[in-house]
Design a protein around this motif. Structure first.
Motif, short mmCIF file in Angstrom:
data_model
loop_
_atom_site.label_atom_id
_atom_site.label_comp_id
_atom_site.label_asym_id
_atom_site.label_seq_id
_atom_site.Cartn_x
_atom_site.Cartn_y
_atom_site.Cartn_z
N CYS A 272 0.86 -1.18 0.00
CA CYS A 272 0.00 0.00 0.00
C CYS A 272 0.90 1.24 0.00
O CYS A 272 2.12 1.13 0.04
CB CYS A 272 -0.92 -0.01 1.21
SG CYS A 272 -0.05 0.07 2.80
N HIS A 276 3.37 -1.00 3.37
CA HIS A 276 3.14 -2.34 3.93
C HIS A 276 2.67 -3.28 2.83
O HIS A 276 1.74 -2.96 2.09
CB HIS A 276 2.07 -2.28 5.03
CG HIS A 276 2.44 -1.40 6.17
ND1 HIS A 276 3.54 -1.66 6.96
CD2 HIS A 276 1.89 -0.25 6.65
CE1 HIS A 276 3.64 -0.71 7.88
NE2 HIS A 276 2.66 0.16 7.71
N HIS A 278 0.55 -6.15 1.36
CA HIS A 278 -0.71 -6.82 1.69
C HIS A 278 -0.86 -8.05 0.81
O HIS A 278 -0.75 -7.96 -0.42
CB HIS A 278 -1.89 -5.88 1.46
CG HIS A 278 -1.97 -4.76 2.46
ND1 HIS A 278 -2.61 -4.91 3.67
CD2 HIS A 278 -1.48 -3.50 2.44
CE1 HIS A 278 -2.52 -3.76 4.35
NE2 HIS A 278 -1.84 -2.89 3.64
N CYS A 333 -4.28 -2.36 8.88
CA CYS A 333 -3.29 -1.37 8.44
C CYS A 333 -3.98 -0.01 8.41
O CYS A 333 -5.14 0.10 8.02
CB CYS A 333 -2.80 -1.75 7.05
SG CYS A 333 -1.53 -0.64 6.40
N CYS A 335 -3.90 2.09 6.34
CA CYS A 335 -4.33 2.43 4.97
C CYS A 335 -5.76 1.97 4.71
O CYS A 335 -6.37 2.35 3.72
CB CYS A 335 -3.40 1.78 3.94
SG CYS A 335 -3.71 0.02 3.70
ZN ZN Z 1 -1.66 -0.84 4.16
#
Ligand code: ZN
Length: 485
Positions: A272, A276, A278, A333, A335
């Motif tokens: 993202c 991170h 995913h 997360c 995000c």
């Molecule tokens: Zn993320």
């Protein structure tokens, strides 16, 4: 490009894009449904005959697949003999028998593997990656907006051979071409001409290997490369924190993304905007396990990973071993992505800097690997830049191969590579047949390409220098080889 491919790509792109921000339960439901179908199809193959659950599938690996290739493919898919003949004669990224994608890998163990996918499965896998890369970028009006802009995607990859990146770059479904202008720039050329090619047709999305992007970032920072991409995507190799900072410094307005992929599964995870990774849980099941293939606790580093490819219905891969070390995290997360997070240590090969008498040339790892793909009888190799302009290649051969013949073949290819880069006079090398390669003492990983000589100063960016300073002030207990994120 087949109609099947086109339909599969567009349909999956839309549905996968819709899952980018779906509830987690909805994603796991798709995962369960796809797993049921995979198990049903796998159960028709000799390898998984009568299989009823994932837990009953024995872990498998590259060697096991190669030992009995035909046991693992579904009725109607090409047999090993046809696949091997295609690898000798067929053009990369074309279809075998009108519907099968073939790709080879060296991968983390250095052993060359062969994998097949049908064209529709392959289109769905890559549609998943595109859906995640473009997360949040597509307006509600839909994909028509993209079409108006002729979004230029440029893949800077090795195009020789049947590697998966080569196939990915050369085989853009027509649906993608409507919206996007795809160009492929080979990395098998001197850096100045690579830079010129990119300046000539600047991309909005730039995809390459992490080590190549780092090199391009240096070119950008020094003013020779002049790109303003919106998205920069790194794949095939871990993107170190240092490389990420250099990329962000070089391309300040771009979103820097990273993918985790393998030839066996091209859509394992996409990062993202927060950096991170995913897991694409609608396309893969990822199990973090120890040396005995037992699950490790959530948040613990695994020794290896078992992946299940939910979208390959030609050569079902269930609980297939990759030697990446990783740790899973299901905590949400910031995000907002519903997909589980993963940190991957992965393989870290070095870029090798060779002095051509006037200047240093940077040679990233992938071309060396591609160069040695397909050497008959070569099982594993390691290349070490021992002293400036002195290379040593250790080779492990198949038991029934003549080691001297394999070594000569490897030597001839390296000689040709050096000649192509004007390095015949400057660089010397030794090819040494060995019985086994040394693995990294702690991680147990094979490092295929290692440099024991320092990086020339002009290839160290400001960001990297700051990073070095920061790293040297870290306590000794921190683990610098862990893949930072
Ligand atoms: Zn993320």
């Amino acid at each position: 490009m087949t109609l099947r491919e086109l339909t599969a790509f567009s349909t999956e792109l839309l549905s996968a894009y819709g899952r980018n921000d779906a509830p987690r339960a909805a994603i796991l439901e798709v995962q369960r449904r796809r797993l049921r179908e995979l198990i049903r199809v796998a159960g028709t193959t000799r390898r998984y005959l009568g299989l009823t659950s994932l837990a009953d599938a024995p872990p498998t690996d590259k060697r096991a697949i190669l030992d009995d290739f035909d046991a693992g493919i579904v009725a109607g898919a090409p047999r090993e003999s046809a696949v091997r003949a295609f690898l000798q004669q067929g053009a990369p990224a074309t279809l075998l028998s009108g519907r099968t994608i073939v790709a080879t890998t060296s991968g983390t163990t250095g052993e060359v593997g062969i994998f097949i996918t049908d064209d529709a499965s392959f289109a769905r896998l890559r549609a998943t990656v595109f859906a995640r890369i473009f997360r949040g970028q597509l307006k509600p009006e839909g994909f028509a907006l993209l079409a108006k802009r002729r979004y230029r995607l440029t893949f800077v990859v090795a195009t020789g051979g049947h590697t998966m990146t080569s196939v990915l770059a050369l085989r853009m479904p027509r649906a993608g071409r409507i919206a996007a202008d795809v160009s492929v720039v080979t990395i098998d050329q001197p850096l100045p001409s690579l830079v010129a090619a990119l300046n000539d047709r600047p991309p909005l999305l730039l995809y390459s290997y992490a080590t190549v992007l780092e090199l391009l970032a240096h070119e950008q920072l020094q003013g020779r490369l002049r790109l303003t991409p919106e998205i920069v995507t790194a794949g095939s190799e871990p993107l170190t924190q240092m490389a990420r900072q250099t990329l962000q410094e070089a391309f300040p307005t771009a979103t820097i993304l990273e993918t985790w992929a393998a030839t066996e599964h091209v859509a394992l995870a996409v990062s993202c905007k927060l950096g991170h990774l995913h897991i694409n849980e609608d396309a893969a099941i990822v199990e973090a396990v120890d040396d005995d293939n037992q699950p490790v606790a959530l948040g613990e580093w695994s020794q290896r990973v078992l992946i299940t490819n939910l979208l390959n219905l030609s050569q079902p891969l269930l609980r297939y071993r990759l030697d990446d070390r990783l740790r899973l995290d299901v905590a949400p997360c910031p995000c907002g992505s519903p997909f589980a997070r993963v940190e991957v240590e992965g393989r870290t090969d070095d870029t090798i800097y060779l002095d051509d008498g006037r200047d240093f040339q940077a040679h990233t790892p992938i071309p060396f690997e591609v160069m040695l793909l397909g050497v008959q009888g070569l099982w594993q190799f390691s290349l070490v830049h021992e002293r400036q302009n002195t290379l040593r290649i250790r080779v492990v051969t198949d038991p029934d191969a003549d080691a001297a013949v394999v070594a000569a073949s490897v030597g001839a290819r390296l000689q040709r590579y050096l000649a192509e880069h004007g390095l015949t006079e400057q660089v010397s090398f030794v090819v040494e047949p060995v019985l086994a390669l040394h693995r990294h003492a702690r991680s147990g990983k094979l490092r295929q390409i290692t440099s024991q000589t320092p990086r020339p100063d002009r290839f160290v960016a400001a960001a990297s220098r700051r990073m070095h300073t920061a790293m040297s002030s870290l306590p000794a207990s921190s683990s610098p080889s862990r893949r930072p994120r």
